[in-house]
Design a protein around this motif. Structure first.
Motif, PDB file in Angstrom:
ATOM      1  N   GLY A  89     -94.910  29.678  18.541  1.00 47.05           N
ATOM      2  CA  GLY A  89     -93.653  30.066  17.889  1.00 47.05           C
ATOM      3  C   GLY A  89     -92.606  28.971  18.080  1.00 47.05           C
ATOM      4  O   GLY A  89     -92.013  28.468  17.118  1.00 47.05           O
ATOM      5  N   HIS A  90     -92.400  28.561  19.356  1.00 51.02           N
ATOM      6  CA  HIS A  90     -91.416  27.489  19.630  1.00 51.02           C
ATOM      7  C   HIS A  90     -91.770  26.221  18.855  1.00 51.02           C
ATOM      8  O   HIS A  90     -90.913  25.565  18.265  1.00 51.02           O
ATOM      9  CB  HIS A  90     -91.400  27.155  21.123  1.00 51.02           C
ATOM     10  CG  HIS A  90     -90.513  28.063  21.924  1.00 51.02           C
ATOM     11  ND1 HIS A  90     -89.185  28.256  21.632  1.00 51.02           N
ATOM     12  CD2 HIS A  90     -90.759  28.822  23.029  1.00 51.02           C
ATOM     13  CE1 HIS A  90     -88.647  29.096  22.517  1.00 51.02           C
ATOM     14  NE2 HIS A  90     -89.586  29.462  23.370  1.00 51.02           N
ATOM     15  N   LEU A  91     -93.050  25.883  18.899  1.00 48.62           N
ATOM     16  CA  LEU A  91     -93.523  24.629  18.304  1.00 48.62           C
ATOM     17  C   LEU A  91     -93.255  24.573  16.794  1.00 48.62           C
ATOM     18  O   LEU A  91     -92.971  23.515  16.229  1.00 48.62           O
ATOM     19  CB  LEU A  91     -95.017  24.544  18.585  1.00 48.62           C
ATOM     20  CG  LEU A  91     -95.734  23.234  18.459  1.00 48.62           C
ATOM     21  CD1 LEU A  91     -96.948  23.267  19.350  1.00 48.62           C
ATOM     22  CD2 LEU A  91     -96.175  22.957  17.065  1.00 48.62           C
ATOM     23  N   THR A 117     -83.825  28.543  21.662  1.00 48.99           N
ATOM     24  CA  THR A 117     -84.188  29.532  22.681  1.00 48.99           C
ATOM     25  C   THR A 117     -84.930  30.692  22.004  1.00 48.99           C
ATOM     26  O   THR A 117     -85.064  30.709  20.776  1.00 48.99           O
ATOM     27  CB  THR A 117     -82.915  30.032  23.410  1.00 48.99           C
ATOM     28  OG1 THR A 117     -81.909  30.234  22.442  1.00 48.99           O
ATOM     29  CG2 THR A 117     -82.420  29.021  24.413  1.00 48.99           C
ATOM     30  N   ASP A 118     -85.404  31.643  22.799  1.00 53.61           N
ATOM     31  CA  ASP A 118     -86.281  32.699  22.270  1.00 53.61           C
ATOM     32  C   ASP A 118     -85.644  33.470  21.117  1.00 53.61           C
ATOM     33  O   ASP A 118     -84.454  33.798  21.166  1.00 53.61           O
ATOM     34  CB  ASP A 118     -86.646  33.660  23.416  1.00 53.61           C
ATOM     35  CG  ASP A 118     -87.543  32.986  24.428  1.00 53.61           C
ATOM     36  OD1 ASP A 118     -88.036  31.872  24.143  1.00 53.61           O
ATOM     37  OD2 ASP A 118     -87.757  33.564  25.504  1.00 53.61           O
ATOM     38  N   ASN A 119     -86.453  33.761  20.123  1.00 52.55           N
ATOM     39  CA  ASN A 119     -85.959  34.469  18.929  1.00 52.55           C
ATOM     40  C   ASN A 119     -87.138  35.066  18.170  1.00 52.55           C
ATOM     41  O   ASN A 119     -88.285  34.672  18.370  1.00 52.55           O
ATOM     42  CB  ASN A 119     -85.173  33.493  18.047  1.00 52.55           C
ATOM     43  CG  ASN A 119     -86.057  32.384  17.503  1.00 52.55           C
ATOM     44  OD1 ASN A 119     -86.699  32.555  16.474  1.00 52.55           O
ATOM     45  ND2 ASN A 119     -86.133  31.253  18.211  1.00 52.55           N
ATOM     46  N   VAL A 154     -90.277  22.248  25.673  1.00 52.43           N
ATOM     47  CA  VAL A 154     -89.545  22.357  26.935  1.00 52.43           C
ATOM     48  C   VAL A 154     -88.796  23.686  26.989  1.00 52.43           C
ATOM     49  O   VAL A 154     -87.748  23.841  26.374  1.00 52.43           O
ATOM     50  CB  VAL A 154     -88.570  21.163  27.129  1.00 52.43           C
ATOM     51  CG1 VAL A 154     -89.277  19.990  27.750  1.00 52.43           C
ATOM     52  CG2 VAL A 154     -87.917  20.717  25.820  1.00 52.43           C
ATOM     53  N   SER A 155     -89.369  24.627  27.752  1.00 44.93           N
ATOM     54  CA  SER A 155     -88.724  25.943  27.835  1.00 44.93           C
ATOM     55  C   SER A 155     -88.515  26.303  29.300  1.00 44.93           C
ATOM     56  O   SER A 155     -88.676  25.459  30.182  1.00 44.93           O
ATOM     57  CB  SER A 155     -89.593  26.981  27.128  1.00 44.93           C
ATOM     58  OG  SER A 155     -90.739  27.225  27.903  1.00 44.93           O
ATOM     59  N   GLY A 156     -88.178  27.573  29.543  1.00 44.98           N
ATOM     60  CA  GLY A 156     -87.971  28.013  30.916  1.00 44.98           C
ATOM     61  C   GLY A 156     -89.283  28.149  31.680  1.00 44.98           C
ATOM     62  O   GLY A 156     -89.317  28.041  32.896  1.00 44.98           O
ATOM     63  N   HIS A 202     -98.887  33.345  19.790  1.00 49.45           N
ATOM     64  CA  HIS A 202     -98.659  32.617  21.043  1.00 49.45           C
ATOM     65  C   HIS A 202     -97.187  32.175  21.067  1.00 49.45           C
ATOM     66  O   HIS A 202     -96.729  31.500  20.141  1.00 49.45           O
ATOM     67  CB  HIS A 202     -99.581  31.394  21.095  1.00 49.45           C
ATOM     68  CG  HIS A 202     -99.647  30.744  22.445  1.00 49.45           C
ATOM     69  ND1 HIS A 202     -98.570  30.102  23.008  1.00 49.45           N
ATOM     70  CD2 HIS A 202    -100.651  30.635  23.348  1.00 49.45           C
ATOM     71  CE1 HIS A 202     -98.919  29.624  24.194  1.00 49.45           C
ATOM     72  NE2 HIS A 202    -100.181  29.944  24.422  1.00 49.45           N
ATOM     73  N   HIS A 203     -96.478  32.570  22.123  1.00 52.59           N
ATOM     74  CA  HIS A 203     -95.038  32.292  22.207  1.00 52.59           C
ATOM     75  C   HIS A 203     -94.717  30.803  22.019  1.00 52.59           C
ATOM     76  O   HIS A 203     -93.761  30.449  21.324  1.00 52.59           O
ATOM     77  CB  HIS A 203     -94.530  32.776  23.569  1.00 52.59           C
ATOM     78  CG  HIS A 203     -93.075  32.576  23.794  1.00 52.59           C
ATOM     79  ND1 HIS A 203     -92.119  33.396  23.238  1.00 52.59           N
ATOM     80  CD2 HIS A 203     -92.390  31.638  24.503  1.00 52.59           C
ATOM     81  CE1 HIS A 203     -90.916  32.978  23.605  1.00 52.59           C
ATOM     82  NE2 HIS A 203     -91.047  31.908  24.377  1.00 52.59           N
ATOM     83  N   MET A 204     -95.546  29.925  22.621  1.00 50.03           N
ATOM     84  CA  MET A 204     -95.249  28.488  22.522  1.00 50.03           C
ATOM     85  C   MET A 204     -95.571  27.939  21.129  1.00 50.03           C
ATOM     86  O   MET A 204     -94.983  26.954  20.708  1.00 50.03           O
ATOM     87  CB  MET A 204     -95.993  27.693  23.610  1.00 50.03           C
ATOM     88  CG  MET A 204     -95.570  28.038  25.033  1.00 50.03           C
ATOM     89  SD  MET A 204     -93.781  28.106  25.312  1.00 50.03           S
ATOM     90  CE  MET A 204     -93.360  26.377  25.201  1.00 50.03           C
TER      91      MET A 204
HETATM   92 ZN    ZN Z   1     -89.467  30.707  24.930  1.00 47.70          ZN
END
Ligand code: ZN
Ligand code: KG4
Length: 337
Positions: free
Chosen positions: A114-116, A299-301, A135-137, A110-112
């Motif tokens: 990943g961010h988390l 940011t995304d990576n 908080v992303s786009g 899950h992309h979020m």
């Molecule tokens: Zn993202």
């Protein structure tokens, strides 16, 4: 355990190799910003086609840089969703094809999530439990995080995401795409006291956000103002101050409500210096702790996807090769680890 991570949910092709013992061995990123700049936003079909062009060369480079061959890779993690369907399909098809060819387990992340978990890529990693402001786009969420996969959604945006509000307001100000970081830079030249933007949904209880009114407020303010550079900077300052102040008020509430004193901020907007500073100031004042991902992983990576995937693969989770990409995927529906 060593995991290849693949991120293609939007306009960045991110590839990384993360090793359980040695940490991050390689991290490759190709941003499509210049491709979409002429259109003022991401064009999904162009994004998918560019991922197709970049993904294999970046995987080759990551293997080379980490001195790994396919035999050293124990699993392949890729972003399964949420995101643009065409872009997600590129990463998911390549990941599952490699998993088939190399006979390795694969897992859709899950992309979020990943961010988390991106702050875990820092030496100063947050222990569980904590409150996460994501908080992303595409998303704005407050989550109580008990452990990996234990996500209780406390609040979210009912309209525009925080990054989206930054980008749309930047566009109104005539700044190039993606406007968030540019608006933030302009705000640094602004002076306080000239404009007062509202703090949406802070006058009632609850932890949801609404940012679309701020964009309208910015549009009206810009219409009535002259367009000299200092005025624009003052408007950018007031807009950013309102967004950050609103997030601070909601974080304060979430911490009080849960009795926690640990806060994690992640996603593209967590790169914002004013947000980082204000939340740090507040957490210091209550003798709490605040954690952010290293700047390059806000940011995304691919590194965050490799890391999150490794945690789940290590726990024995994996997906079948027939797994479908999920453009929409609620974060609180994930399996715990
Ligand atoms: Zn993202
Ligand atoms: O997490 P991310 O890379 O992509 C999504 O998953 O959406 O976040 C990108 C968002 C964009 O809206 C961008 O304008 C915003 O993060 N952003 C910023 C800053 N850096 C990136 N917004 C405000 N200030 C920044 N310094």
């Amino acid at each position: 355990m060593r995991v290849l991570g693949i991120e293609t949910s939007c306009d960045e092709t991110g590839i990384a190799i993360y090793d359980d013992d040695k940490g991050l061995l390689s991290h490759q990123l190709y941003s499509q910003v210049s491709l979409h700049a002429d259109y003022g936003g991401v064009v999904p079909e162009l994004a998918s086609r560019d991922h197709v062009r970049k993904i294999i060369p970046l995987i080759r480079r990551a293997l080379q840089e980490s001195d790994s061959s396919q035999h050293d890779i124990d699993g392949i993690a890729y972003t399964r969703g949420p995101g643009l369907i065409g872009a997600l399909l590129v990463g998911s098809c390549v990941a599952r094809s490699l998993a088939y060819a190399w006979n390795k387990p694969t897992l859709g992340v899950h992309h979020m999530e990943g961010h988390l978990l991106a702050p875990m890529l820092d030496e100063h990693a947050p222990p569980f439990p904590f409150i996460a402001l994501l908080v992303s786009g595409g998303h704005t969420m407050l989550v109580r995080v008990g452990g990996i996969g234990q996500y209780q959604l406390l609040g979210e945006s009912i309209d525009d995401a925080a990054g989206e509000a930054f980008d749309k307001t930047a566009k109104l100000m005539g700044l190039d795409y993606p406007g968030g970081p540019m608006l933030a830079r302009l705000a640094e030249q602004g002076e306080p006291g000239h404009y007062q933007f509202p703090r949406p949904m802070t006058d009632r209880p609850g932890l949801d956000f609404s940012f679309s009114g701020l964009k309208t407020f910015a549009a009206n303010t810009l219409r009535d103002a002259n367009d000299d550079p200092q005025t624009l900077a003052n408007i950018a300052f007031a807009f950013q101050e309102a967004v950050v102040d609103t997030m601070l008020i909601k974080c304060r509430r979430a911490l009080k409500q849960t009795g926690l004193k640990r806060l994690v901020i992640a996603g593209g907007v967590s790169a914002n210096t004013h947000l980082r500073n204000e939340l740090k100031k507040y957490m210091d004042s209550i003798k709490g702790d605040v954690f952010y991902p290293p700047l390059e992983f806000c940011t995304d990576n691919g590194a965050m996807i490799a890391y999150a995937g490794l945690q789940r693969l290590k726990a024995g989770q994996s997906d079948g090769l027939d797994t479908q990409a999920k453009p929409r995927w609620p974060l609180d529906s994930l399996e715990p680890v």
